[in-house]
Design an enzyme around this catalytic site. Structure first.
Site, PDB file in Angstrom:
ATOM      1  N   ASP A  58       0.823  -1.204   0.000  1.00 13.27           N
ATOM      2  CA  ASP A  58       0.000   0.000   0.000  1.00 13.27           C
ATOM      3  C   ASP A  58       0.862   1.260   0.000  1.00 13.27           C
ATOM      4  O   ASP A  58       0.553   2.242  -0.682  1.00 13.27           O
ATOM      5  CB  ASP A  58      -0.923   0.010   1.228  1.00 13.27           C
ATOM      6  CG  ASP A  58      -2.023  -1.033   1.141  1.00 13.27           C
ATOM      7  OD1 ASP A  58      -2.296  -1.516   0.028  1.00 13.27           O
ATOM      8  OD2 ASP A  58      -2.597  -1.362   2.190  1.00 13.27           O
ATOM      9  N   LEU A 103     -10.877  -2.875  -5.191  1.00  9.27           N
ATOM     10  CA  LEU A 103     -11.507  -1.964  -4.240  1.00  9.27           C
ATOM     11  C   LEU A 103     -10.519  -0.881  -3.839  1.00  9.27           C
ATOM     12  O   LEU A 103      -9.325  -1.139  -3.669  1.00  9.27           O
ATOM     13  CB  LEU A 103     -11.967  -2.705  -2.977  1.00  9.27           C
ATOM     14  CG  LEU A 103     -13.180  -3.620  -3.100  1.00  9.27           C
ATOM     15  CD1 LEU A 103     -13.332  -4.438  -1.820  1.00  9.27           C
ATOM     16  CD2 LEU A 103     -14.442  -2.812  -3.366  1.00  9.27           C
ATOM     17  N   GLU A 136     -19.472  -6.046   5.183  1.00  5.67           N
ATOM     18  CA  GLU A 136     -19.115  -7.464   5.214  1.00  5.67           C
ATOM     19  C   GLU A 136     -17.613  -7.613   5.413  1.00  5.67           C
ATOM     20  O   GLU A 136     -16.844  -6.680   5.142  1.00  5.67           O
ATOM     21  CB  GLU A 136     -19.560  -8.168   3.929  1.00  5.67           C
ATOM     22  CG  GLU A 136     -19.067  -7.514   2.662  1.00  5.67           C
ATOM     23  CD  GLU A 136     -19.834  -7.998   1.434  1.00  5.67           C
ATOM     24  OE1 GLU A 136     -21.044  -8.245   1.541  1.00  5.67           O
ATOM     25  OE2 GLU A 136     -19.210  -8.104   0.369  1.00  5.67           O
ATOM     26  N   LYS A 138     -13.839  -8.577   4.772  1.00  2.79           N
ATOM     27  CA  LYS A 138     -12.970  -8.698   3.592  1.00  2.79           C
ATOM     28  C   LYS A 138     -12.179  -9.999   3.741  1.00  2.79           C
ATOM     29  O   LYS A 138     -11.240 -10.084   4.522  1.00  2.79           O
ATOM     30  CB  LYS A 138     -12.035  -7.502   3.492  1.00  2.79           C
ATOM     31  CG  LYS A 138     -11.253  -7.448   2.186  1.00  2.79           C
ATOM     32  CD  LYS A 138     -10.474  -6.132   2.084  1.00  2.79           C
ATOM     33  CE  LYS A 138      -9.756  -6.056   0.743  1.00  2.79           C
ATOM     34  NZ  LYS A 138      -8.732  -7.097   0.591  1.00  2.79           N
ATOM     35  N   LYS A 325     -20.352  -1.080   1.317  1.00  2.00           N
ATOM     36  CA  LYS A 325     -20.970  -0.859   0.017  1.00  2.00           C
ATOM     37  C   LYS A 325     -22.283  -0.097   0.181  1.00  2.00           C
ATOM     38  O   LYS A 325     -23.006  -0.312   1.166  1.00  2.00           O
ATOM     39  CB  LYS A 325     -21.282  -2.194  -0.669  1.00  2.00           C
ATOM     40  CG  LYS A 325     -20.104  -3.136  -0.830  1.00  2.00           C
ATOM     41  CD  LYS A 325     -20.552  -4.489  -1.377  1.00  2.00           C
ATOM     42  CE  LYS A 325     -19.382  -5.449  -1.534  1.00  2.00           C
ATOM     43  NZ  LYS A 325     -19.818  -6.783  -1.999  1.00  2.00           N
TER      44      LYS A 325
END
Length: 801
Positions: A58, A103, A136, A138, A325
């Site tokens: 990242d 994502l 939810e 990941k 989401k």
């Protein structure tokens, strides 16, 4: 690995090392970062062998995005605009019905709030308007797309299963997926409720408890354990023999859909939310996550994040965050997506986990470039779902800055369940009575005894200067040749490289260094069969003599039996078993039966080396281990020069560095590295030996493709229906054009696809000729004349949109 995205409300600062760069330095820095990220993606997505943690990945992506934003420079096929990795070998490639996106990431509550604010503004809703969010877990597994189709009055049946690949094209793993018991071969319930076509998106994973059992079994069999559950899941699903996949307790949870076509029925009537689709899937027998929850507003999102931050190890699978989401499907459609990720979803990534453990010693490792890297050996400790006993310490300055000594109790941080980091000593336990020793960086190479030194002024890293014969460097370079980013020789991995260069027997190894590699198949491509057979038989005889030391998978130390005798194995030969009848017949006829024959590994190695002789020039350049030359720079060089001979001719010029620096994506530092590499006699000998052994080292142009774009510079931006990013680039290059990565006044045409972004804006500001996909096809077929232009004059009107 999910894509990090710096949104307007959430931009990370430019790295201090990237400030004040010239145009050439920007291009060079971009190429180096892109190469690093490309290697990491290949290791993670294709080889199922991650080499850094998600947090380190990242950070690289954030740095690259900040560089692109600051200078407005985006090179060809930027990692910031692509999904996942490439398609691995061994499976048929298939196109997804709809693209599988990645994502965007968030790392704090503030970043989640910034994303939600953008969603409200894009939907033109008041900032305080309530939205339903589907939250939810990941799942840390392998993304999969299950395509079900219905014909006639029967149920919808599973017709294909594919991995994500690059988002457009994945691997066909249908046969293996059919062995996973929880995945239905046909949808259950009333067939009248089934759609005509539905692409179920989900994640295949390895349950944590089963993963621990599998690793225990691997160790008991003398095999290396899997790095983590995600690695185990990917490795299990990508088995060439479905029976192996069937033997592994894989699971799957659906987390969305791609293509969906209901037909003339009313099966989709009244379905307005993604959470309702989950209900339909569950009714049809498709497993969905029991951990998802619909919440109203950001307070509910934060509760979900907080809860599983404390209970992440209470879940059946590994997780590394929470996916948020917008639940309403109509709002999802209004928000749309970038070329990489949906705007209506984001992944919150949990911070790294930390534990305490004892640092037993600090050792050093010598890499293929001679870099000597310290690493810590620790008492094994479980963190982030796996047991850890080693962690890198990068260089001597990092060891000093962290203030760690052998014997210290240290803080170990692990993010993304991959590579751990030693943070520093536990101050409260500094006087626990355990003996400490001061650590000093070695002054000489532990493998060859050469004195270590920095290779450039001001460089922190120490390197072994004995590149030619240092065993560790030779072994590393030979292994690198076989990597997917180089010549992609599956049979030439770590174990094989060690056996070829550092066997215990014979005293003279098959390879003194990489110059000897292709002598194993040392004949020209047009050599007669008799010559080929003779060379291969000699090589097989040489390989069959090799006996390699068996080493521990974690420590790399030689394994020994109860009497202290080091264990050996012969990787390139197979013992033959003869029946008593066969032995008697041979004795009666005066024949001697052979004890061994070449192993499958030996034959596979020679076959793959022969195929590698005709690989693309850029792969050969990467395989040579020229410092700073990765796939991006190598592709640019291959496109510019076309052959090794032309590149070497350019290097013979007095202005060689300036000439190479003109190549987009190369720059002075990489150009100097290439010049310095070829200045070594033994380096040139490698190239000459490979050429003599039949390695082609030139790119043959397809003469059937006309050079319609000679002298024409084209930039492609956004998503095209008929071309992948690489496909569009290759189409331009094959026709003699230049596929540029950034828009400038020198650009002749800008091809604009879906979600084009800033390149389209800049093209319009400069008044450049803009084409849609039909216009691009016409340009490829007939060149500028097909569009009414003169060659090299793209014009400034916007015909063709």
């Amino acid at each position: 690995m999910s894509r990090v995205n710096a949104t307007p409300e959430n931009r990370r600062d430019l790295d201090p090392a990237d400030r004040g760069l010239s145009a050439d330095e920007v291009a060079e820095r971009w190429a180096m970062l892109a190469d690093q990220i490309g290697h990491l993606r290949d290791a993670y997505y294709v080889q199922d062998a991650p080499v850094v943690d998600d947090a380190a990945y990242d950070r690289l992506m954030l740095r690259l995005e900040a560089l692109e934003r600051e200078y407005g420079y985006i090179g060809p096929n930027s990692p910031t605009g692509t999904v996942g990795g490439s398609v691995a070998g061994g499976f048929r490639s298939v196109d997804h019905v709809e693209r599988m996106l990645s994502l965007d990431n968030a790392f704090s509550a503030e970043e989640i709030a910034a994303w939600a604010l953008r969603v409200h503004r894009d939907l033109e809703l008041p900032d305080d308007a309530g939205l339903h969010y589907l939250t939810e877990l990941k799942i840390d597994g392998l993304a999969i797309a299950l395509l079900y189709e219905r014909q006639g009055d029967g149920p919808a049946r599973l017709v294909r299963a594919a991995t994500r690949g690059d988002g457009r094209t994945g691997e066909d793993v249908t046969a293996n997926v059919r062995t996973i018991g929880v995945i239905p071969h046909e949808l259950g319930g009333d067939p009248a409720t089934h759609p005509e076509q539905i692409e179920v998106r989900g994640e295949v994973f390895f349950p944590v408890a089963e993963f621990e059992k599998l690793n225990a079994a691997q160790v008991a069999l003398g095999k290396a354990p899997f790095a983590n559950p995600r690695n185990a899941a990917a490795g299990s699903l990508r088995q060439k023999d479905p029976k192996v996949t069937a033997s592994r307790p894989l699971r799957m949870f659906a987390h969305g859909i791609g293509a969906l076509r209901w037909g003339d029925g009313t099966g989709g009537a009244g379905v307005e939310r993604q959470s309702e689709i989950y209900g339909l899937l569950e009714g049809w027998g498709v497993p969905v996550s029991p951990y998802s929850q619909v919440v109203s507003g950001l307070a509910g999102v934060q509760q979900m994040i907080d809860h599983y931050g404390e209970h992440r190890h209470d879940v059946v699978h590994e997780i590394d965050g929470i996916v948020v989401k917008v639940d309403e499907i109509a709002l999802q459609r209004r928000l749309g997506a970038t070329s990489r990720a949906p705007r209506w979803a984001i992944a919150y990534k949990y911070p790294p986990e930390e534990v305490n453990t004892r640092l037993l010693s600090i050792e050093v490792n010598v890499g293929r470039t001679g870099r000597v890297t310290p690493y810590g050996v620790m008492e094994p400790v479980r963190v982030a779902g796996s047991t850890v006993s080693m962690a890198t310490l990068h260089n001597k300055d990092v060891v000093a800055a962290k203030g760690v000594r052998p014997g210290d109790m240290v803080v170990l941080r692990k993010a993304g369940d991959v590579i751990p980091e030693i943070v520093g000593p536990v101050a409260a336990l500094a006087d626990d009575g355990y003996p400490r020793t001061d650590w000093v960086m070695p002054t000489h190479c532990p493998e060859c005894g050469s004195e270590l030194r920095p290779m450039r002024e001001g460089e922190v890293d120490l390197r072994c200067p004995n590149a030619r014969t240092c065993p560790a460097q030779v072994r590393g370079r030979v292994e690198h040749i076989g990597s997917r980013g180089a010549l992609d020789i599956d049979a030439l991995g770590e174990v094989t490289a060690a056996a070829l260069t550092q066997p215990e027997i014979p005293e003279q190894p098959p390879l003194v260094n990489e110059a000897d590699l292709f002598s194993l198949v040392g004949y020209g491509l047009d050599a007669p069969e008799q010559e080929r057979r003779a060379v291969r038989e000699r090589s097989l005889a040489t390989l069959m003599q090799v006996e390699a030391i068996v080493r521990d998978a974690e420590t790399g130390e030689p394994k020994a039996d109860e009497d202290g005798v080091v264990r050996r194995r012969a990787p390139f030969r197979r013992a033959l078993k003869w029946t008593k009848k066969q032995q008697a017949e041979a004795a009666a006829e005066g024949r001697t039966l052979p004890e061994y024959e070449p192993s499958e590994q030996a034959i596979k190695l020679l076959n793959e080396l022969e195929l590698a002789k005709t690989k693309d020039l850029w792969r050969v350049l990467v395989a040579l281990s020229i410092r700073n030359v990765g796939p991006t720079a190598a592709r640019a060089l291959a496109q510019e020069f076309g052959s090794m001979a032309a590149l070497r001719e350019a290097l013979d010029r007095e202005d060689a560095v300036a000439r190479l620096s003109e190549v987009e994506g190369v720059g002075p530092t990489i150009a100097e590295s290439i010049r310095d590499w070829f200045a070594e006699d033994w380096h040139r000998e490698i190239v000459d030996r490979w050429a003599a052994d039949g390695v082609v080292m030139r790119d043959e142009r397809d003469e059937s493709v006309p050079l319609t774009l000679a002298g024409v510079t084209v930039v492609v931006t956004g998503s095209l229906a008929g071309f992948s990013r690489d496909g569009a680039k290759e189409a331009i290059l094959a026709r003699g054009g230049k596929a540029a990565g950034s828009v400038s006044k020198k650009t002749d045409y800008v091809v604009v696809g879906e979600n084009a972004g800033s390149k389209e804006t800049k093209a319009r500001e400069l008044g450049l000729r803009i084409l849609d996909e039909d216009g691009f096809a016409a340009l490829l077929a007939g060149g500028p004349e097909a569009l009414g232009d003169r060659p090299g004059d793209g014009g400034s009107d916007e015909a063709g949109e």
